[in-house]
Design a protein around this motif. Structure first.
Motif, short mmCIF file in Angstrom:
data_model
loop_
_atom_site.label_atom_id
_atom_site.label_comp_id
_atom_site.label_asym_id
_atom_site.label_seq_id
_atom_site.Cartn_x
_atom_site.Cartn_y
_atom_site.Cartn_z
N ALA A 29 100.01 48.44 14.52
CA ALA A 29 100.21 47.93 13.16
C ALA A 29 98.91 47.99 12.35
O ALA A 29 98.92 48.40 11.18
CB ALA A 29 100.75 46.51 13.20
N LYS A 33 98.28 50.24 9.01
CA LYS A 33 97.93 49.60 7.74
C LYS A 33 96.61 50.13 7.18
O LYS A 33 96.45 50.24 5.97
CB LYS A 33 97.85 48.09 7.91
CG LYS A 33 99.21 47.45 8.14
CD LYS A 33 99.05 45.97 8.47
CE LYS A 33 100.39 45.35 8.83
NZ LYS A 33 100.24 43.97 9.29
N LEU A 41 103.27 54.55 4.17
CA LEU A 41 103.34 53.14 4.54
C LEU A 41 104.46 52.43 3.78
O LEU A 41 105.19 51.61 4.35
CB LEU A 41 101.99 52.48 4.25
CG LEU A 41 101.58 51.28 5.05
CD1 LEU A 41 101.69 51.53 6.55
CD2 LEU A 41 100.17 50.87 4.70
N TRP A 45 107.21 50.07 5.28
CA TRP A 45 107.09 48.66 4.89
C TRP A 45 107.01 48.57 3.37
O TRP A 45 105.92 48.66 2.79
CB TRP A 45 105.84 48.03 5.51
CG TRP A 45 105.82 47.97 7.00
CD1 TRP A 45 106.83 47.62 7.82
CD2 TRP A 45 104.69 48.25 7.84
NE1 TRP A 45 106.42 47.66 9.13
CE2 TRP A 45 105.11 48.04 9.17
CE3 TRP A 45 103.38 48.64 7.61
CZ2 TRP A 45 104.26 48.22 10.25
CZ3 TRP A 45 102.54 48.81 8.69
CH2 TRP A 45 102.98 48.60 10.00
N THR A 48 104.22 46.79 1.15
CA THR A 48 102.85 47.30 1.01
C THR A 48 102.59 47.91 -0.37
O THR A 48 101.44 48.02 -0.78
CB THR A 48 102.53 48.34 2.10
OG1 THR A 48 103.42 49.45 1.98
CG2 THR A 48 102.65 47.74 3.49
N SER A 52 98.15 45.94 -1.82
CA SER A 52 97.18 46.78 -1.11
C SER A 52 96.06 45.95 -0.45
O SER A 52 95.63 46.27 0.66
CB SER A 52 96.59 47.83 -2.04
OG SER A 52 95.92 47.22 -3.13
N VAL A 55 97.44 44.43 2.66
CA VAL A 55 97.60 45.44 3.70
C VAL A 55 96.28 45.60 4.47
O VAL A 55 96.27 45.61 5.70
CB VAL A 55 98.05 46.79 3.11
CG1 VAL A 55 98.02 47.89 4.15
CG2 VAL A 55 99.43 46.68 2.49
N THR A 58 95.52 42.29 6.50
CA THR A 58 96.33 42.13 7.70
C THR A 58 96.05 43.22 8.73
O THR A 58 96.16 42.97 9.93
CB THR A 58 97.84 42.07 7.37
OG1 THR A 58 98.23 43.25 6.66
CG2 THR A 58 98.17 40.82 6.55
N GLY A 59 95.66 44.39 8.28
CA GLY A 59 95.26 45.44 9.22
C GLY A 59 94.03 45.03 10.02
O GLY A 59 93.98 45.21 11.24
#
Length: 137
Positions: A29, A33, A41, A45, A48, A52, A55, A58-59
């Motif tokens: 994941a 991301k 992406l 999802w 996203t 941005s 994204v 969380t990446g």
């Protein structure tokens, strides 16, 4: 039963399997991301497209959690960090669930619940049932 034999008991092995599987999913994941083109992406999802910054955040959190779930326990250097990483995954999955519910995507939180439960299992297992001891100096 010696201490070494206890270390490789069934619960210890199950916890390692859970740690590795959850870490692998988080690595996947996180890499997606951070390195997947935005248009690809969005196909996977939709959230996203409008988020941005989230994204990227969380990446980074996904990759950090994956490292924390495996490496402290593997190298037995501050293995308690594995427990904290598992709690972090629980918090991340709860936040993701709330995020998706607020966006009207409640049907998509099943995976967040599943990963959150695995993380709770890891946190419990590594703190109470089968803690990993710090390497002797």
């Amino acid at each position: 039963m010696t201490n070494e034999q206890k270390t490789w008991g069934t619960m210890h092995i199950i916890l390692w399997i859970a740690q590795v599987i959850l870490a692998a999913v988080l690595i996947w994941a996180g890499v997606m991301k951070l390195f997947q083109p935005a248009d690809k992406l969005v196909e996977m999802w939709p959230w996203t497209a409008d988020n941005s910054g989230l994204v990227i955040l969380t990446g980074i959190l996904d990759l950090s959690a994956a490292v924390g779930l495996v490496f402290p326990a593997l190298f037995r250097i501050r293995p308690r960090l594995t427990v904290f990483a598992a709690y972090g995954v629980v918090a991340l999955m709860m936040a993701a669930g709330v995020f998706h519910i607020l966006r009207g995507e409640a049907s998509q939180i099943g995976i967040n619940i599943c990963f959150g439960i695995i993380a709770v299992f890891i946190a419990w297992g590594r703190s109470k049932k089968e803690p990993i001891m710090t390497r002797a100096k």
